[in-house]
Structure formats: structure tokens, C-alpha cells
Design a protein around this motif. Structure first.
Motif, PDB file in Angstrom:
ATOM      1  N   LYS A 200       0.833  -1.208   0.000  1.00 37.89           N
ATOM      2  CA  LYS A 200       0.000   0.000   0.000  1.00 37.89           C
ATOM      3  C   LYS A 200       0.867   1.258   0.000  1.00 37.89           C
ATOM      4  N   LEU A 201       1.990   1.222   0.707  1.00 39.84           N
ATOM      5  CA  LEU A 201       2.902   2.366   0.698  1.00 39.84           C
ATOM      6  C   LEU A 201       3.531   2.543  -0.679  1.00 39.84           C
ATOM      7  N   GLU A 202       3.823   1.435  -1.352  1.00 45.76           N
ATOM      8  CA  GLU A 202       4.367   1.535  -2.704  1.00 45.76           C
ATOM      9  C   GLU A 202       3.365   2.183  -3.652  1.00 45.76           C
ATOM     10  N   GLU A 203       2.103   1.819  -3.528  1.00 45.77           N
ATOM     11  CA  GLU A 203       1.086   2.445  -4.371  1.00 45.77           C
ATOM     12  C   GLU A 203       0.976   3.935  -4.072  1.00 45.77           C
ATOM     13  N   ALA A 204       1.072   4.305  -2.795  1.00 36.83           N
ATOM     14  CA  ALA A 204       1.040   5.721  -2.427  1.00 36.83           C
ATOM     15  C   ALA A 204       2.258   6.448  -2.991  1.00 36.83           C
ATOM     16  N   ALA A 205       3.409   5.774  -2.995  1.00 36.23           N
ATOM     17  CA  ALA A 205       4.614   6.371  -3.567  1.00 36.23           C
ATOM     18  C   ALA A 205       4.440   6.611  -5.056  1.00 36.23           C
ATOM     19  N   LEU A 206       3.833   5.668  -5.757  1.00 38.73           N
ATOM     20  CA  LEU A 206       3.602   5.830  -7.193  1.00 38.73           C
ATOM     21  C   LEU A 206       2.612   6.966  -7.451  1.00 38.73           C
TER      22      LEU A 206
END
Length: 347
Positions: A200-206
Motif C-alpha cells: 500500500k505504501l508503494e502504491e502511495a509512492a507511485l
């Protein structure tokens, strides 16, 4: 082909929806009026984002969301970046994903409707995408924390809920006129004993990379307009070859950022292997962070002396890039994550 056309229609609808609430060429007086004022964003606009389904854009329909992909979410984030929208949509979408996973239906319903602002306080150290080891660890760098109704506190052993009322919260101003908060957790309500945070943090980073893409695109557009209209020696300064070369270099950086972001979103939506997904997202966030700072700084210089004044709108874009570039991991962190995750045949 039909799937591609369907996604094109979906992306166009998302961009049209964003243009109604946060137009790229909108009045930047709203942004200026919210700077350095509590809470730093407009609660009415936040409610409208909820009504439009933006907060739950990535959630499946059975959870109250729209069931759309990362391509659509990145398109929305890009438009919000171009408009410099200060509302914490990316952070709210992260909280929605965690609440949906935890089965906190009442809290999720209020968040998706825009009736509450729930922010995820996950960060213990500056350059990390890891959850704290204990629930008591202070949580730092929470964007727009002063406007939160509640906080989610993930740690390696689960997920807790804390109301903002009476919270030990310290606010620090940021360059763009918003705030970062530091929260010292109090005894809180346990929502779940498990939490899958990294994806979920990776998606927020993207999504943050896409927001930065919008920032640099609009800063570049304003700069081109200035180069076409500013006269020197009897002709527009945009006709000078040296400035044309600088503008061409910036356009290349924007194009490369877009390609990286769209490739990463496509991998997410196709269900690519975690290692490929992580590498693509890390590459996109690192490139977007560096490019946004380069483009907005160069835009200031190409505006000449007026670009350094606070009255010039171009400075708003540099200030925003300086803040968002480090959210969900700075470029250095994502370059390291890319080096660790990239396939061996690309090393």
C-alpha cells in the motif's frame, strides 16, 4: 483492443472529473488563501472528493469503492498535482485501503464519504517504507496532520486507531504552506492484529510520483507561456536558442517521468510479480522526485528575477515539489530499492 479503449475512456473520465474540481488552469488564489492557515486544505473540497468517489477509487466495489486501477489513480493524482490541490487524497486513500483490510466498516464509510479525514501515521524515520517496530513509536512527517479527525497507527504487529482529539501532536510548517505532524501515540483501539503495509505504501509512492508529474507539467506550461510573451531586444525570449535548448531538456525529463509512471501503473494493474512491481515503482518515484525539483527550479530561473518573488505563481510549484518529493520515500531510498529489486538481467 476493447480493454485498451475501455481504459482510455476511464482515464478520460477521471481527468474530466478532476477538471471540474481542480482545473489545471484554475484560480491559484484558492491555493494562496489556504497556505499557512489551519488546517491547510478545504474540508468542503474534501467532502466533494468523497462524493466523487476519489478516496475509494482503488477499493473494490464490495468495499464501497470504485474498483479502478493504478492507471486511473495516477491520472487523478497527476491532475491534482497540476492544480496544486493541498487536500491529502493520497494519504486518505492509503487509510481507506488499511481500513478496508481491517474490516472497520463504520470508519471506512465515513472516510469514503469525505465526512472524516483519517491519516495514516506510519513513518518513524525519514528514509524508510517500513512500519515501526512498536505501537508506541512516535510517528513523524504526517502531512496535513492538523486537519485529521483520526489517525491509523500501523506497526509490525497490527493496526491501531487513535482519535485526534487530545492527541499529543506537534505541527511544523512546510514550504508549500501546509504542515507536517509528529504524533506521540497514546493507548489506542486495536483494529487488526495484522497489516500488509508495504504494498500500500508503494502504491502511495507511485501516486505521489504522478502528483509530481502534474506539478512539473504545469510549471513547464507556465514557463513556456512566459517565454512566448516576455520581450527582450524586441522579440520574445523564447526565440533565443539557449533558452530553447534548456526548455527541450526539461521536456525530456517530463516525458521520461511519465513513461516510468505509466509503466509502473501498468505492471500494478496486470498483477506483476512483487519484485518487478517494486522495481518499477521505485524507478518511477526516484525519477519523478529528481525531475520535479529540476523542472521547477529551472522554471524559476527561466522566469528571471520575478520568478524568485512570492507573488509569482511559478514559485508555488517549486515549493510543492520540495515537499512532495520526499513523501513516501526520497529519491535516494527508491534508487536503493530499485537496485535491490531489479531483475538480474537488467542489472
Amino acid at each position: 483492443m476493447s480493454a485498451m479503449l475501455e481504459q482510455d475512456d476511464s482515464l478520460r473520465m477521471i481527468r474530466d472529473s478532476a477538471a471540474g474540481l481542480a482545473p489545471r488552469q484554475g484560480d491559484r488564489r484558492r491555493i494562496r488563501a489556504l497556505r499557512f492557515q489551519a488546517p491547510g486544505f478545504d474540508r468542503q473540497v474534501w467532502r466533494q472528493m468523497g462524493e466523487l468517489g476519489w478516496i475509494g477509487l482503488r477499493l473494490p466495489e464490495e468495499k464501497g469503492g470504485s474498483g479502478l486501477g493504478m492507471a486511473e489513480f495516477c491520472a487523478l493524482a497527476e491532475e491534482l498535482g497540476a492544480a496544486l490541490a493541498p487536500e491529502p487524497l493520497i494519504q486518505g486513500a492509503l487509510s481507506a485501503a488499511l481500513l478496508a483490510e481491517a474490516g472497520a466498516e463504520a470508519e471506512l464509510e465515513a472516510l469514503l464519504a469525505g465526512e472524516s479525514v483519517v491519516l495514516t501515521a506510519w513513518q518513524e524515520a525519514p528514509a524508510t517504507l517500513d512500519a515501526p517496530g512498536t505501537p508506541e513509536a512516535p510517528r513523524r512527517f504526517i502531512p496535513m496532520a492538523g486537519g485529521a479527525d483520526a489517525f491509523l497507527l500501523p506497526w509490525q504487529g497490527g493496526l491501531r486507531w487513535q482519535e485526534s482529539s487530545g492527541a499529543d501532536l506537534t505541527l511544523e510548517p512546510t514550504q508549500d504552506g501546509g504542515t507536517f505532524g509528529t504524533l506521540r501515540p497514546a493507548p489506542t483501539r486495536l483494529l487488526s492484529e495484522q497489516v500488509a503495509l508495504t504494498e500500500k505504501l508503494e502504491e502511495a509512492a507511485l501516486a505521489s510520483a504522478a502528483y509530481l508529474l502534474g506539478v512539473m507539467e504545469q510549471a513547464f506550461a507556465l514557463t513556456l507561456d512566459y517565454l512566448r510573451t516576455r520581450q527582450q531586444f524586441g522579440k520574445p525570449i523564447g526565440s533565443f536558442q539557449a533558452l530553447q535548448h534548456r526548455a527541450a531538456d526539461l521536456k525530456i525529463q517530463i516525458a521520461l517521468s511519465r513513461a516510468s509512471i505509466e509503466a509502473a501503473a501498468s505492471l500494478c494493474d496486470r498483477g506483476a510479480a512483487p519484485r518487478l512491481r517494486t522495481a518499477a515503482i521505485a524507478r518511477a518515484k526516484a525519477r519523478a522526485g529528481d525531475a520535479a525539483l529540476l523542472v521547477t527550479r529551472q522554471a524559476i530561473q527561466l522566469h528571471g528575477g520575478i520568478g524568485y518573488t512570492d507573488e509569482a505563481d511559478i514559485g508555488l510549484y517549486l515549493r510543492k515539489a520540495m515537499v512532495v518529493a520526499n513523501q513516501f520515500g526520497p529519491a535516494a531510498l527508491h534508487r536503493r530499492r530499485f537496485a535491490e529489486a531489479q531483475p538480474e538481467d537488467e542489472a
